[in-house]
Scaffold this active site. Structure first.
Site, PDB file in Angstrom:
ATOM      1  N   ASP A   2       0.834  -1.253  -0.245  1.00  0.00           N
ATOM      2  CA  ASP A   2      -0.304   0.304   0.237  1.00  0.00           C
ATOM      3  C   ASP A   2       1.010   1.435   0.106  1.00  0.00           C
ATOM      4  O   ASP A   2       0.672   2.526  -0.281  1.00  0.00           O
ATOM      5  CB  ASP A   2      -0.687   0.002   1.115  1.00  0.00           C
ATOM      6  CG  ASP A   2      -2.714  -0.879   0.948  1.00  0.00           C
ATOM      7  OD1 ASP A   2      -2.518  -0.976  -0.523  1.00  0.00           O
ATOM      8  OD2 ASP A   2      -3.625   0.132   1.677  1.00  0.00           O
ATOM      9  N   ASP A  58      -9.789  -7.221  11.707  1.00  0.00           N
ATOM     10  CA  ASP A  58     -10.319  -8.288  11.273  1.00  0.00           C
ATOM     11  C   ASP A  58     -12.027  -9.106  12.104  1.00  0.00           C
ATOM     12  O   ASP A  58     -12.224  -9.617  11.554  1.00  0.00           O
ATOM     13  CB  ASP A  58      -8.755  -8.636  12.444  1.00  0.00           C
ATOM     14  CG  ASP A  58      -9.039  -8.119  12.934  1.00  0.00           C
ATOM     15  OD1 ASP A  58      -9.504  -7.427  13.409  1.00  0.00           O
ATOM     16  OD2 ASP A  58      -7.356  -7.762  13.251  1.00  0.00           O
TER      17      ASP A  58
END
EC number: 2.4.1.-
Length: 757
Positions: free
Chosen positions: A136, A461
């Protein structure tokens, strides 16, 4: 494909742990907490506002203990038997492995490279594996490091498999002392591999300091004029395994990807990167299972993939309902025992309900589940039901859910129908993969909403995990010895605070979004105790009661008022404190840790609760008011370094070794203001007792302060001992004057208020 013969032993077994003694202790502590609350209520009118505040704080602590007891009530874990896999399964499924990274400065490329190398070398057919690295940060250095690592992998992977190495991350393996007969084949291979690894390290280190050393390769042209938050999609096939037979000398696919980013488009941080990984891998290899590993968590168990496959490939009704297999997040740093112990007990506790929570790393996912499939849409044999086939595979449904890429839709259909994925040439899929990496590709689709990793929280998550369990899926927890994955944590100080703040903010965000476990009350598929477990790990809001309770003893000493019951009722408080200390100490010692480790852990959680968690609450309040947007803060990662010797064989040096190991580093950040303030206030209260700074009278019938309040102040100072040392230390281990000045002003104001109120 698995052999369904029932005469063969199972590939795994579920192990349940029941300790009636521990349950009795949990309930006893809970009973003592309720007794203390009852005593507060009965004598509230005699003790005024102080007991009301204490009652509210202790009510919060009691609620947290109740949640914890409910979560840990029936611990369990899964024990796989990977040795049985070969006789049960004659064609192992493919696995796509994801390694996300975001910042080459805070996440050094050599650390990313070691994680990748450890995954490439696992005991699994190389032609069944593919490793995708998501960058990223769009860093040419990361790509260069990965390209150089692919060359070393051709030496490292065969070396690991030839000698069946236990540790397959080079930096950890070469930290161990060399032990072999001089002149032996292993000795020669070891020395050669060591030299090549040192060359790799030097190349990466030199390129880090001088970008000209990255080379003038045409492949690097894609990185020209790029910025971390403003660049086009870049996809590079670093290495393609064209052997296709899976022998020990083969290296799995290695693919570098960096999704398009533009300043005016939301990119959803790690969750967005994971969804791009899912799409690109779906187009290139489309493995039925996906493993995501943080860039600082290397594979420490060579059979980790085979262990996970034991769960997925067991032919049973439970297998069809297992959405993901989670391995515990463990660390090689000595300063992370505090995390390991909690996750050991809480992890097994949650595993005994509906299954463990996805912790963001070391997790094997079923691709079909991540594509939004529910257990109700499957037949007993795992194939799609007729109704699901009509609804899910309709052209309109696929395009609205997964986007307008025809190639993407085709790969989704193949994944949902469990069609075998043929060996494709990876470079043929690059154009389609770049299309699904555009900033606006997810617009008007279900990505991040019901498909893939879910958005709307920095804890993607946990958010995704709740979404999966709410659809009726279960998950499995495997805690092998040695640990399957090992990583590093920030060594302490500011970086540790930043990481804890991000985790806490994300977990609190989950309470207020569409996946909230509170809303799960209306979802029968999310079991009640599973909701309790999610609440238990999201209860960072207790930081405010923690802060207040750390200040109450000092206030009562200065105000000359009672915080704790007197006489026989004081025994409730003493017994409660004693049982809690012995219970938590027993938990640590059962895992082989020392009393000192237990003390450090207790100190760590008090500091974190009154600093990082406190700031996370402010983050949430500002977000809910629309005054601020939370930013994903990447914590700085570190790793042990070696002392290079001329021969390449010699002792190694860890960067955290030395007399300052374990010390807390301070700076002028506001993270250190609450802890400094708490220490100064409690020290002032203790000094005030001896110099007669207390109020000479009190206005309520509960009596004045005494030994109990003084002992509580001493206990608070002990728990914040790193700050006490910081008051007298110098340099980066001392508290800066700016922080001391602010904390001192607040402490003086608190003392004046307490004495004069």
């Amino acid at each position: 494909m698995a052999d369904s013969s029932c005469s063969l032993p199972p590939l795994y077994e579920n192990i349940s742990y029941k300790s009636y003694i521990l349950r009795a202790v949990d309930l006893t502590i809970l009973g003592l907490l309720f007794s203390l609350l009852l005593h507060r209520i009965l004598y509230m009118s005699q003790n005024g506002i102080i007991w009301l505040v204490a009652f509210l704080c202790e009510s919060c602590f009691s609620f947290v203990w109740l949640l914890s007891t409910c979560t840990k009530w029936s611990p369990a874990e899964t024990k796989p038997y990977p040795d049985r896999l070969d006789e049960r399964v004659y064609d192992l499924p493919s696995v796509d492995m994801f390694v996300p990274t975001a910042d080459p400065v805070r996440e050094p490329p050599i650390m990313v490279v070691n994680t990748v190398l450890s995954l490439l070398a696992v005991n699994y057919p190389a032609n069944k594996l593919a490793c995708y690295v998501s960058d990223d940060g769009c860093s040419p250095l990361t790509y260069f490091s990965l390209k150089e690592a692919s060359k070393f992998a051709k030496i490292w992977v065969p070396f690991c498999k030839k000698y069946n190495l236990k540790v397959r991350a080079p930096f950890r393996y070469f930290l161990n002392p060399f032990a072999a007969t001089e002149g032996s084949e292993f000795s020669r291979d070891w020395e050669m591999t060591k030299r090549e690894y040192e060359k790799l390290c030097r190349k990466v280190e030199d390129a880090t300091g001088d970008s000209h050393l990255l080379g003038t390769d045409n492949e690097l042209e894609a990185f020209s004029n790029t910025k971390p938050n403003d660049h086009s999609t870049i996809i590079k096939v670093v290495w393609e395994n064209k052997g296709g037979v899976g022998d020990e000398k083969e290296v799995p696919h290695i693919v570098y990807i960096s999704r398009e980013k533009r300043p005016n488009y939301l990119h959803h941080y790690k969750a967005g990167a994971m969804n791009f990984l899912a799409r690109v891998s779906g187009l290139m290899t489309n493995a039925p299972y996906m493993l995501n590993v943080d860039c600082d968590m290397y594979a420490n168990e060579a059979d980790v993939v085979r262990q996970a496959m034991c769960i997925f490939l067991q032919k049973s009704q439970n297998q069809n309902h297992c959405a993901f297999v989670q391995f515990p997040q463990e660390f090689y740093d000595s300063n992370t025992i505090k995390l390991t112990v909690i996750k050991s007990y809480m992890g097994r506790g949650i595993a005994g309900i509906q299954g463990p929570i996805n912790v963001g790393s070391g997790c094997f996912h079923s691709r079909r589940v991540m594509y939004g499939l529910s257990p109700d849409e499957l037949e007993d044999n795992g194939s799609l039901s007729s109704v699901a086939t009509r609804e899910l595979l309709a052209e309109d449904s696929l395009s609205s859910g997964f986007g307008n890429s025809k190639e993407m839709v085709t790969s989704v259909v193949e994944a949902l129908q469990r069609k075998p994925n043929p060996q494709n040439i990876l470079t043929n899929s690059i154009e389609a993969a770049q299309e699904v990496g555009h900033c606006d590709y997810e617009s008007q689709t279900s990505w991040g909403k019901t498909i893939g990793w879910l958005y709307d929280s920095m804890s993607e998550d946990m958010n995704t995990s709740i979404g999966i369990h709410s659809r009726g899926w279960t998950s499995s927890y495997i805690a092998p010895d040695p640990p399957a994955f090992l990583g590093s944590m920030p060594p302490g100080g500011l970086e540790a605070m930043i990481q804890q703040r991000r985790w806490a903010t994300g977990s609190i965000e989950v309470l207020f979004n569409k996946q909230s476990p509170l809303l799960g009350l209306f979802c029968r598929k999310l079991r009640f105790r599973q909701r309790v477990a999610y609440l238990c790990v999201s209860i960072c809001v207790r930081s405010i009661p923690e802060l207040i309770y750390c200040l109450l003893p000092a206030y009562c000493l200065l105000h000359n008022s009672a915080l704790f019951p007197k006489g026989l009722c004081l025994g409730i408080t003493m017994l409660l404190a004693g049982m809690h200390c012995l219970y938590t100490l027993w938990e640590f010692m059962c895992l082989g840790h020392s009393i000192q480790s237990w003390y450090v852990s207790q100190s760590f959680w008090r500091i974190v609760a009154t600093s990082s968690w406190l700031f996370s609450i402010f983050d949430i309040i500002l977000k809910l008011l629309g005054l601020s947007k939370n930013v994903f803060l990447v914590s700085k990662k570190t790793m042990p370094v070696e002392t290079m010797s001329g021969s390449g064989i010699g002792p190694s040096q860890r960067e955290d070794d030395g007399p300052n190991s374990g010390k807390t580093e301070f700076d002028g950040s506001l993270y250190f203001l609450p802890g400094t303030f708490i220490v100064l206030v409690n020290l002032a209260a203790l000094v005030g007792v001896f110099v007669g700074l207390q109020r000479s009278s009190y206005s309520h019938g509960g009596g004045g302060s005494g030994l109990g309040e003084a002992c509580a102040c001493i206990l608070v100072v002990m728990l914040f001992f790193p700050f006490l040392k910081g008051l007298f230390a110098k340099g980066k281990y001392g508290i800066p004057l700016s922080t001391l000045s602010k904390a001192g002003f607040l402490a003086v104001s608190f003392v004046v208020f307490s004495v004069g109120n």
